[in-house]
Write an enzyme that holds these catalytic residues in place. Sequence first.
Site, PDB file in Angstrom:
ATOM      1  N   GLY B  27       0.839  -1.181   0.000  1.00 31.49           N
ATOM      2  CA  GLY B  27       0.000   0.000   0.000  1.00 31.49           C
ATOM      3  C   GLY B  27       0.873   1.229   0.000  1.00 31.49           C
ATOM      4  O   GLY B  27       2.094   1.147   0.225  1.00 31.49           O
ATOM      5  N   ASN B  28       0.268   2.371  -0.259  1.00 29.80           N
ATOM      6  CA  ASN B  28       1.029   3.609  -0.224  1.00 29.80           C
ATOM      7  C   ASN B  28       0.070   4.784  -0.136  1.00 29.80           C
ATOM      8  O   ASN B  28      -1.080   4.703  -0.560  1.00 29.80           O
ATOM      9  CB  ASN B  28       1.955   3.748  -1.450  1.00 29.80           C
ATOM     10  CG  ASN B  28       1.242   3.373  -2.739  1.00 29.80           C
ATOM     11  OD1 ASN B  28       0.391   4.114  -3.229  1.00 29.80           O
ATOM     12  ND2 ASN B  28       1.597   2.224  -3.310  1.00 29.80           N
ATOM     13  N   SER B  44       9.235   2.917  -2.347  1.00 31.94           N
ATOM     14  CA  SER B  44       8.823   1.596  -2.833  1.00 31.94           C
ATOM     15  C   SER B  44       9.427   0.478  -1.988  1.00 31.94           C
ATOM     16  O   SER B  44      10.649   0.437  -1.776  1.00 31.94           O
ATOM     17  CB  SER B  44       9.283   1.430  -4.293  1.00 31.94           C
ATOM     18  OG  SER B  44       8.874   0.187  -4.810  1.00 31.94           O
ATOM     19  N   GLY B  45       8.572  -0.414  -1.497  1.00 30.47           N
ATOM     20  CA  GLY B  45       9.037  -1.668  -0.907  1.00 30.47           C
ATOM     21  C   GLY B  45       9.862  -1.557   0.361  1.00 30.47           C
ATOM     22  O   GLY B  45      10.597  -2.488   0.688  1.00 30.47           O
ATOM     23  N   SER B  73       7.216   5.054  -4.531  1.00 30.34           N
ATOM     24  CA  SER B  73       6.308   3.925  -4.761  1.00 30.34           C
ATOM     25  C   SER B  73       6.206   3.615  -6.249  1.00 30.34           C
ATOM     26  O   SER B  73       6.138   4.523  -7.080  1.00 30.34           O
ATOM     27  CB  SER B  73       4.925   4.275  -4.217  1.00 30.34           C
ATOM     28  OG  SER B  73       3.958   3.404  -4.747  1.00 30.34           O
ATOM     29  N   SER B  74       6.135   2.329  -6.566  1.00 27.65           N
ATOM     30  CA  SER B  74       5.995   1.945  -7.979  1.00 27.65           C
ATOM     31  C   SER B  74       4.665   2.413  -8.562  1.00 27.65           C
ATOM     32  O   SER B  74       4.488   2.429  -9.773  1.00 27.65           O
ATOM     33  CB  SER B  74       6.144   0.427  -8.121  1.00 27.65           C
ATOM     34  OG  SER B  74       5.177  -0.233  -7.340  1.00 27.65           O
ATOM     35  N   ASP B  75       3.735   2.822  -7.693  1.00 29.33           N
ATOM     36  CA  ASP B  75       2.443   3.321  -8.176  1.00 29.33           C
ATOM     37  C   ASP B  75       2.427   4.837  -8.335  1.00 29.33           C
ATOM     38  O   ASP B  75       1.361   5.436  -8.513  1.00 29.33           O
ATOM     39  CB  ASP B  75       1.331   2.891  -7.209  1.00 29.33           C
ATOM     40  CG  ASP B  75       1.198   1.370  -7.155  1.00 29.33           C
ATOM     41  OD1 ASP B  75       1.024   0.772  -8.227  1.00 29.33           O
ATOM     42  OD2 ASP B  75       1.276   0.801  -6.050  1.00 29.33           O
ATOM     43  N   HIS B  96      -4.338  -3.100  -0.994  1.00 26.00           N
ATOM     44  CA  HIS B  96      -4.942  -4.372  -1.377  1.00 26.00           C
ATOM     45  C   HIS B  96      -5.779  -4.858  -0.187  1.00 26.00           C
ATOM     46  O   HIS B  96      -5.734  -6.042   0.158  1.00 26.00           O
ATOM     47  CB  HIS B  96      -3.872  -5.415  -1.716  1.00 26.00           C
ATOM     48  CG  HIS B  96      -3.075  -5.103  -2.941  1.00 26.00           C
ATOM     49  ND1 HIS B  96      -2.669  -6.076  -3.830  1.00 26.00           N
ATOM     50  CD2 HIS B  96      -2.606  -3.945  -3.437  1.00 26.00           C
ATOM     51  CE1 HIS B  96      -1.963  -5.512  -4.813  1.00 26.00           C
ATOM     52  NE2 HIS B  96      -1.912  -4.218  -4.589  1.00 26.00           N
ATOM     53  N   ASP B 119     -23.166   7.287   4.194  1.00 25.73           N
ATOM     54  CA  ASP B 119     -22.621   8.389   5.004  1.00 25.73           C
ATOM     55  C   ASP B 119     -21.387   9.009   4.356  1.00 25.73           C
ATOM     56  O   ASP B 119     -21.067  10.172   4.614  1.00 25.73           O
ATOM     57  CB  ASP B 119     -22.227   7.873   6.402  1.00 25.73           C
ATOM     58  CG  ASP B 119     -23.407   7.840   7.372  1.00 25.73           C
ATOM     59  OD1 ASP B 119     -24.369   8.603   7.177  1.00 25.73           O
ATOM     60  OD2 ASP B 119     -23.350   7.045   8.330  1.00 25.73           O
ATOM     61  N   HIS B 168      -7.139  -6.215  -9.115  1.00 27.92           N
ATOM     62  CA  HIS B 168      -5.965  -5.564  -8.557  1.00 27.92           C
ATOM     63  C   HIS B 168      -6.216  -5.108  -7.107  1.00 27.92           C
ATOM     64  O   HIS B 168      -5.906  -5.841  -6.164  1.00 27.92           O
ATOM     65  CB  HIS B 168      -5.562  -4.409  -9.470  1.00 27.92           C
ATOM     66  CG  HIS B 168      -4.365  -3.657  -9.018  1.00 27.92           C
ATOM     67  ND1 HIS B 168      -3.362  -4.256  -8.302  1.00 27.92           N
ATOM     68  CD2 HIS B 168      -4.003  -2.362  -9.167  1.00 27.92           C
ATOM     69  CE1 HIS B 168      -2.424  -3.365  -8.024  1.00 27.92           C
ATOM     70  NE2 HIS B 168      -2.791  -2.207  -8.532  1.00 27.92           N
ATOM     71  N   TYR B 226     -24.192  16.818  10.886  1.00 26.32           N
ATOM     72  CA  TYR B 226     -23.461  15.845  11.696  1.00 26.32           C
ATOM     73  C   TYR B 226     -22.182  16.492  12.220  1.00 26.32           C
ATOM     74  O   TYR B 226     -21.558  17.290  11.521  1.00 26.32           O
ATOM     75  CB  TYR B 226     -23.123  14.624  10.836  1.00 26.32           C
ATOM     76  CG  TYR B 226     -22.386  13.535  11.565  1.00 26.32           C
ATOM     77  CD1 TYR B 226     -23.065  12.509  12.204  1.00 26.32           C
ATOM     78  CD2 TYR B 226     -20.997  13.533  11.613  1.00 26.32           C
ATOM     79  CE1 TYR B 226     -22.394  11.490  12.868  1.00 26.32           C
ATOM     80  CE2 TYR B 226     -20.313  12.527  12.287  1.00 26.32           C
ATOM     81  CZ  TYR B 226     -21.017  11.502  12.911  1.00 26.32           C
ATOM     82  OH  TYR B 226     -20.341  10.513  13.573  1.00 26.32           O
TER      83      TYR B 226
END
Lengths: 229, 229, 229, 229
Positions: B27-28, B44-45, B73-75, B96, B119, B168, B226
């Site tokens: 995740g990132n 990344s990683g 990050s690779s994304d 993920h 909500d 994915h 709210y």
Amino acid sequence: MLEELKKRVYEANMLLPKYKLITFTWGNVSEIDPETGYFAIKPSGVEYDELTPDDMVIMDLEGNKIEGKYNPSSDTATHIEIYKGMPDVKGIVHTHSPWATSWAQAGRGIPCYGTTHADYMYGEIPCVRNLTKEEIEEAYEKNTGVLIVDHFKDTEYMAMPAVLCKNHGTFTWGKNAKDAVHNAVVLEEVAKMAARTEMLNPQVQPAPQELQDKHYYRKHGANAYYGQK
Amino acid sequence: MLEELKKRVYEANMLLPKYKLITFTWGNVSEIDPETGYFAIKPSGVEYDELTPDDMVIMDLEGNKIEGKYNPSSDTATHIEIYKGMPDVKGIVHTHSPWATSWAQAGRGIPCYGTTHADYMYGEIPCVRNLTKEEIEEAYEKNTGVLIVDHFKDTEYMAMPAVLCKNHGTFTWGKNAKDAVHNAVVLEEVAKMAARTEMLNPQVQPAPQELQDKHYYRKHGANAYYGQK
Amino acid sequence: MLEELKKRVYEANMLLPKYKLITFTWGNVSEIDPETGYFAIKPSGVEYDELTPDDMVIMDLEGNKIEGKYNPSSDTATHIEIYKGMPDVKGIVHTHSPWATSWAQAGRGIPCYGTTHADYMYGEIPCVRNLTKEEIEEAYEKNTGVLIVDHFKDTEYMAMPAVLCKNHGTFTWGKNAKDAVHNAVVLEEVAKMAARTEMLNPQVQPAPQELQDKHYYRKHGANAYYGQK
Amino acid sequence: MLEELKKRVYEANMLLPKYKLITFTWGNVSEIDPETGYFAIKPSGVEYDELTPDDMVIMDLEGNKIEGKYNPSSDTATHIEIYKGMPDVKGIVHTHSPWATSWAQAGRGIPCYGTTHADYMYGEIPCVRNLTKEEIEEAYEKNTGVLIVDHFKDTEYMAMPAVLCKNHGTFTWGKNAKDAVHNAVVLEEVAKMAARTEMLNPQVQPAPQELQDKHYYRKHGANAYYGQK
């Protein structure tokens, strides 16, 4: 001897309860020392909160105990067959992790439904058959290893570092003990999501091959670009 | 530079394991600085328990690294497309997370079955299609972002701050990194309950529109009441 | 008196929340002292974080309280029948652990789908019938025990140390209180995996008999070789 | 004023995250003081780890704020209707606890499949209908309470201290705030097991009435004998 190896194997074993892969003593990790050909493995049936690095048992690939006050894991003969038949494997994990074991009990391999799976394991995670009555009686643990090695013969087994044994549990492997545990965690997570995927869409098909390829080769091989080189 | 931004992005990244949205480094989180147009993103990683605020990478929207000792990050290219194409977005999360990813693997959007969903997210949470082989080969991460931006073009994308990418995982966004993580938590909880809802009633229909409207506008827009103003 | 027994029973009771087998006070553990024929059992309805070893209640097999400031568990009469009718049993656990109780509510025994089950329990874990209206009115808790004893009459009940009571919950037993808790943990884990196994393969059959035999007798009986002798 | 009440309500609110009944601020607890007719309730949208007893808001049954620096929960009007229409109720809890909310989203009441349910709740846990568009627009929160009160009119509502609101979430009640939280925990546990029960046996029927009666009256009413008197 091999103090560093025993320490690494001890630490890898302690990751099993940390990642909730095991209940009680239902798992074991080993790692082989390439120089001597000896491997360290968890002793059989000793509770995890009593384990120390010194309790690890040193074995050779003929099944002789080289060092250690305990009996080695009852699955030792399976580890030996895998180390002998799949020489790139340097660490092995056995668990009954609950989602993966449910697939094993269902007698099904785990299709690749997404990139979480494809990032680490290339294709369907196989479920090997039951041993026959004769194979069980002759040498249950050894023949479990023989069956696994036979399944992966002539394949890129480091690209599919996991297998389900029907009605039993899982074996994963890697380039060392910690890496094999990493793959055991991936397997359990992938097994969980695949089961839920089928619940949400009973007609689901595996992820497109080009997506599987992209993710696997993004992390592995000459053109990998994930992580810090 | 941008020390506060890096700290906020670091803290938002650390919320991912806290809320059990990720396993390992899957995740990132990023956040953009409106003044400079630079954004901070996780490297990344790198393992989460070794991360520090200083490890965050500063990037510009052309994909140049402005500061940082690690690869981003690779994304990163996906984040860039979203920031460029959906300018109200100031923070982005990729995970993920297991329930939401199961819907993505099933190739299904998540219908709005109740007020927990309404909500925070208005209508069905979409699942965008697989990229084609050509799109993957050309620029996988960038084209993932292009696809998302294309899907949300001409929509109120801050009212649907989540998307599933088929086979994915998830992207969520918000007015900053923490808000995007908040939406990632909502997504996972909603995904879990929607799956169980269908298990309990396979013929279930989405919640009545007037109830969805009531809950969404109770928390958002000019007439929201709210919270503490 | 029997300070050691009370301490062991207290500690075994405290394992129930640790292993997430119970919510609130929905469970109880006892252990019998072979010398005196007295047994120690958890008091009824006392919260677990207020329990002390001294709160355990000492009872005899006629149902007389020998020592203790509290009322014994409301299930005491069930424990008594089991101790009387199945004399090798030295420890008993009752829980409403969620997966096993779901099988009990479904009115189904748990088939042996794998070696996790076969390692500890030989064959299908039975689900005994509802008591009749008359049996309930006459002596609910006692007749629950009578039903269990009747089911296991002329069987090797130490090889199947668990039972489900229809629409109710579970009883497990063992050679002492801790061992009975161990079996309660196994039961819950096995119940969880069996449910998921059927979800993944609705046509699934029990594990081959030779595999069940191998695993059970690897751990039990004269030829066992698991563990440290 | 009412410091003890605020403290109890604060503590009961803090049990919601402890028992994993809520995510973020998705729940609220109140308790009424019989003497003054005032009740204390959680403020709207304040994060749980910032709450203090002093943040609780004191309200009267006409909806006037008597004391407090914050706005009361947006569900306050529902609490008021329940206190007014069901006068034995002294504590109320609202949650979106995931299993119970899944039943609510499925639009189904929860059948009594076992004694865990029967020990605390007599019969099927009802799911009340959606409000109409007119009821929502007129006074959503108030009419939610009106609907609940209407459902329980002329019933023994303390014997069924829980209700599901279709496509929304849960309300539970009790003789004080802590007791209402206890019932919210029971509801979630029962909802989880009932869902799994149906998964294991789609044709399952409710538990026999005589067993439900036995367990409910073992714990409630003149002939109860569970616990320490």
